[in-house]
Write an enzyme that holds these catalytic residues in place. Structure first.
Site, PDB file in Angstrom:
ATOM      1  N   SER A 179      -3.679  -2.504  18.222  1.00  0.00           N
ATOM      2  CA  SER A 179      -3.051  -3.040  17.173  1.00  0.00           C
ATOM      3  C   SER A 179      -2.401  -4.252  17.430  1.00  0.00           C
ATOM      4  O   SER A 179      -3.160  -5.322  17.780  1.00  0.00           O
ATOM      5  CB  SER A 179      -2.142  -1.777  16.639  1.00  0.00           C
ATOM      6  OG  SER A 179      -1.656  -1.996  15.539  1.00  0.00           O
ATOM      7  N   ASP A 307      -9.582   1.659   8.403  1.00  0.00           N
ATOM      8  CA  ASP A 307      -8.075   1.445   8.922  1.00  0.00           C
ATOM      9  C   ASP A 307      -7.160   0.882   7.945  1.00  0.00           C
ATOM     10  O   ASP A 307      -7.508  -0.040   7.452  1.00  0.00           O
ATOM     11  CB  ASP A 307      -8.088   0.599  10.196  1.00  0.00           C
ATOM     12  CG  ASP A 307      -6.722   0.575  10.933  1.00  0.00           C
ATOM     13  OD1 ASP A 307      -5.716   0.805  10.501  1.00  0.00           O
ATOM     14  OD2 ASP A 307      -7.139   0.340  12.416  1.00  0.00           O
ATOM     15  N   HIS A 336      -6.073   4.598  11.614  1.00  0.00           N
ATOM     16  CA  HIS A 336      -5.567   3.662  12.712  1.00  0.00           C
ATOM     17  C   HIS A 336      -5.087   4.545  13.902  1.00  0.00           C
ATOM     18  O   HIS A 336      -4.219   5.329  13.753  1.00  0.00           O
ATOM     19  CB  HIS A 336      -4.034   2.839  12.107  1.00  0.00           C
ATOM     20  CG  HIS A 336      -3.563   1.822  12.487  1.00  0.00           C
ATOM     21  ND1 HIS A 336      -4.308   0.766  13.019  1.00  0.00           N
ATOM     22  CD2 HIS A 336      -2.568   1.708  13.431  1.00  0.00           C
ATOM     23  CE1 HIS A 336      -3.535  -0.045  13.800  1.00  0.00           C
ATOM     24  NE2 HIS A 336      -2.281   0.604  14.040  1.00  0.00           N
TER      25      HIS A 336
END
Length: 381
Positions: A179, A307, A336
């Site tokens: 991320s 996502d 995610h």
């Protein structure tokens, strides 16, 4: 979905049709992870069907491996502090030429997060030295100046890299980011001179274009993540609010400390700290999509098409296709930081982890010219 036992057509000769696989390094690295990408991506029933269910379930219920860590606090040039978590005992038990894997968690994440711990354990049990880079204030790391971190600040990472390569000059260095950690890692690899010290890297769930990501996280159910992350950032700031009480200038510390969204936090603190006039200017200047074309390090990129935080439309596919060092894998599901699939589902390691380790081990074998094996020196964690 096509059975994995059926022959693959010309357009999918390297992978199963349930996956999207592309990149300038496709022919080079697809054979390395062949056992993973020639099989269908089968998500766990029910949990893996909805991106929000998968994301939240993985965050709340994925197991957290128990590992004894030794914390090292690195004082940076501006008198700030970064916390590095190493596996306890490895400093004396591993040879100096053991490959080092640097882990960069997501926004507000750290060494306590389940996805970080699973990767740490897998790499360490493969004989690697592993260290987690906890950004200022994350994972209860100390904050010693009125300066936090951002999506584009690379100074702390550069000092950590300097520390590692100086301490272990005979070891190869690799990086893995998730991320926001992925966004920072790609920027570093694409624009910093220190990038040459990495022998390879992997990232997952990279938001790539923070402008698109910001727009996406403000819509529908995604606002739940926006609120959660905003409050988490504000909570970190509140623990160290005394440092910011007399900061003055254009800061709005109450807004940042009581943030309802990520933008609230960035407006009150981040944009001012790092010299941007607006949040939008900060976001535009913090996109790793702008730098992936310049990456010269072997790089495996793994994304999930559904996502909710790192949207599929932000992936710079053309630049990845043209870069001879990059390979992109996009799964149809995964949410995610979810990827509840594979032999360890639903509460074990993400589907990505075995493939990540196979890729990194291949790079290390090629780099060192021999198969690395320290299993006799280690007790598995």
């Amino acid at each position: 979905m096509m059975s994995s036992t059926l022959p693959l057509d010309v357009t999918t000769k390297h992978h199963h049709q349930s996956l999207e696989v592309l990149g300038g390094a496709r022919d080079t690295y697809c054979p390395v992870i062949n056992t993973h990408i020639t099989r269908p991506y089968n998500h766990f029933p029910v949990l893996g069907t909805n991106c929000h269910v998968e994301t939240i379930f993985a965050s709340l219920f994925r197991t957290v491996p128990d590992v004894k860590l030794k914390r090292e606090c690195l004082r940076t040039r501006d008198d700030g502090t970064v916390a590095l978590d190493w596996v306890s005992g490895d400093a004396r038990n591993l040879p100096d030429n053991t490959p080092v894997l640097l882990l960069l968690p997501g926004l507000t994440g750290g060494s306590d997060d389940s996805y970080v711990r699973h990767m740490l354990v897998r790499a360490r049990n493969s004989g690697w030295r592993v260290v987690v880079f906890n950004s200022r204030g994350c994972a209860n790391s100390p904050v010693t100046t009125p300066q936090m971190y951002s999506a584009s600040f690379l100074g702390d990472l550069d000092e950590v890299v300097n520390l590692i390569v100086t301490r272990y000059p005979n070891a190869n260095l690799y990086g893995t980011g998730w991320s926001m950690g992925a966004n920072i890692l790609v920027q570093y690899l694409g624009k910093e001179p220190g990038a040459s010290r990495f022998s390879g890297a992997v990232f997952m769930c990279n938001p790539f274009d923070l402008v698109i990501s910001d727009e996406n996280i403000c819509k529908g159910f995604n606002r739940i993540y926006n609120r959660s992350l905003g409050k988490a950032l504000g909570s970190i700031l509140k623990k160290h609010i005394m440092l910011f009480e007399d900061i003055g200038g254009d800061y709005n510390i109450p807004l940042a400390a009581n943030a309802e969204t990520i933008r609230d936090y960035d407006e009150g603190l981040t944009q001012v700290s790092f010299g941007f006039k607006t949040v939008d200017e900060y976001l535009q200047n913090s996109c790793s999509a702008n730098y992936i074309k310049h990456v010269r390090t072997p790089l495996l990129c793994i994304q999930a098409r559904n996502d909710p935080i790192a949207p599929d439309k932000a992936i710079p596919r053309d630049d990845i296709k043209e870069n001879p060092n990059c390979l992109l894998i996009v799964t149809p599901k995964g949410g995610h930081l979810g990827w509840i699939a594979g032999e360890n589902d639903p509460v074990g390691c993400p589907w990505t982890d075995p493939m990540v380790m196979d890729f990194l081990q291949h790079l290390e074998n090629e780099k060192s010219g021999t198969r690395h094996d320290t299993s006799e020196l280690l007790v598995s964690v």
